[in-house]
Design an enzyme around this catalytic site. Structure first.
Site, PDB file in Angstrom:
ATOM      1  N   GLU A 293      95.598 -53.787   4.005  1.00 50.36           N
ATOM      2  CA  GLU A 293      95.723 -54.520   2.743  1.00 50.36           C
ATOM      3  C   GLU A 293      96.912 -55.473   2.776  1.00 50.36           C
ATOM      4  O   GLU A 293      96.845 -56.578   2.243  1.00 50.36           O
ATOM      5  CB  GLU A 293      95.851 -53.541   1.578  1.00 50.36           C
ATOM      6  CG  GLU A 293      94.580 -52.780   1.230  1.00 50.36           C
ATOM      7  CD  GLU A 293      94.312 -51.602   2.153  1.00 50.36           C
ATOM      8  OE1 GLU A 293      93.218 -51.008   2.079  1.00 50.36           O
ATOM      9  OE2 GLU A 293      95.227 -51.260   2.954  1.00 50.36           O
TER      10      GLU A 293
ATOM     11  N   HIS B 288      92.862 -42.029  -5.857  1.00 51.67           N
ATOM     12  CA  HIS B 288      91.693 -42.906  -5.808  1.00 51.67           C
ATOM     13  C   HIS B 288      91.135 -43.230  -7.190  1.00 51.67           C
ATOM     14  O   HIS B 288      90.137 -43.952  -7.279  1.00 51.67           O
ATOM     15  CB  HIS B 288      90.580 -42.257  -4.972  1.00 51.67           C
ATOM     16  CG  HIS B 288      90.943 -42.035  -3.550  1.00 51.67           C
ATOM     17  ND1 HIS B 288      91.649 -40.939  -3.127  1.00 51.67           N
ATOM     18  CD2 HIS B 288      90.705 -42.778  -2.445  1.00 51.67           C
ATOM     19  CE1 HIS B 288      91.831 -41.005  -1.823  1.00 51.67           C
ATOM     20  NE2 HIS B 288      91.267 -42.116  -1.371  1.00 51.67           N
TER      21      HIS B 288
END
Length: 335
Positions: free
Chosen positions: A54, A123
């Site tokens: 990322e 998450h």
């Protein structure tokens, strides 16, 4: 107009903007597979599959935006923000201010958010409160397919960095994925409305304007994403008690539609914030400040996530701002 599901509406908006503006590109992990129709239509030069880093691909998107492109960057989960925070906090958000407007960073970070399916606290976070605390960012959180398409269209055309957050319980592709791998018996708290609706791709909805989803004079309930639909369900329950709730969908958390919040609270005298993000130093406290700074003194309550989301489903369900918690909080406010 077409009747589309939430994810379909987003994909249609991206496709429309890619067709309209050759500067729009898509970058992210496995996007050549996840966005196969876009890849087939626009090719590998505009649908760019990135490695699982990322920091690398969000950082690259910042440079691409400064150089004249308009990237739509796919961060699979907003929780992975921690892996690219420097590019967000210290680069894209500050470029325009530091350069006196000489440089801009027109990019969209598209990320999923939210819980309700048993994936744990790494998450299932919302994090729109954290992002909204960063000057220079715009933060969009739609609750309907029409808003998803219209706000994403506006976000891609915006001349600064935008975080576009999609709640996973509104996305048909995510629900299909989450039901696999031994989760066949898992049920999801999916709203009856919001996951499918009439959409006109290519029509932008102005960023920073809240929407009244239900009118009422006894209590203002402010929320966003799935929380809007849970608030509407709670309002149906409370109507049986004779309480008329006004439900306000923020749609964006930065900028906040402060005028809409203040106007609603001025009518009802009570404010209940339904926020799937963290309670401490977050959006819910900011909304209380909005009312106070407008010279109002409403009775105030909030239904938020209090701590790290637990993995066990019964504990997670109790931690999230579900309909039962909203109803109980509203009844306390009007008692």
């Amino acid at each position: 107009m077409a009747r589309l599901r939430f994810g379909e509406a987003i994909d249609a908006a991206v496709a429309a903007e890619m067709a309209r503006d050759p500067r729009v590109v898509v970058i992210g992990e496995d996007v050549h597979l996840l966005r196969a129709p876009l890849y087939a239509r626009f090719g590998a030069e505009r649908v760019l599959a990135a490695p699982i880093s990322e920091a690398a691909f969000v950082g690259a998107a910042v440079g691409a935006a400064m150089a004249g492109l308009r990237p739509v960057v796919e961060l699979m989960l907003v929780d992975f923000l921690g892996s690219c925070l420097d590019a967000v906090l210290n680069q894209m958000a500050k470029i325009e201010a530091f350069s006196g407007g000489g440089w801009t960073c027109p990019l969209v970070v598209r990320a999923t958010c939210g819980g309700g399916y048993g994936d744990g606290g790494q998450h299932e976070q919302a994090l729109w409160g954290l992002l909204s605390g960063i000057p220079g960012l715009t933060v969009v959180v739609p609750s309907t397919p029409a808003d998803a398409a219209g706000l994403l269209t506006a976000a891609i055309r915006h001349d600064g960095p935008v975080f576009f957050l999609e709640h996973k319980l509104l996305s048909e592709s995510w629900l299909e994925y989450l039901g696999r791998g031994g989760r066949d018996t898992v049920t999801f708290d999916v709203p009856a409305d919001g996951a499918e609706g009439e959409v006109d791709p290519g029509i932008a909805i102005p960023i920073g304007r809240a929407a009244i989803r239900r009118t009422g004079g006894d209590l203002t309930i402010v929320s966003l994403a799935v929380g809007v639909h849970r608030a509407l369900a709670a309002a149906d329950v409370l109507a049986k008690d004779g309480l008329a709730c006004e439900v306000l969908d923020l749609r964006t958390t930065r900028p906040l539609d402060r005028a809409a919040v203040a106007a609603s609270v001025a009518r009802t005298g009570r404010l209940l914030v339904v926020d799937e993000d963290y309670r401490e130093a977050g959006l819910s406290g900011e909304l209380a400040a909005v009312a106070l700074e407008a010279g109002l003194a409403p009775r105030f309550g909030r239904v938020c996530v209090e701590d790290t989301l637990p993995y066990a489903r019964p504990l997670e369900d109790a931690a999230l701002p579900g309909v039962a918690r909203i109803v109980a909080a509203a009844r306390r406010l009007v008692a």
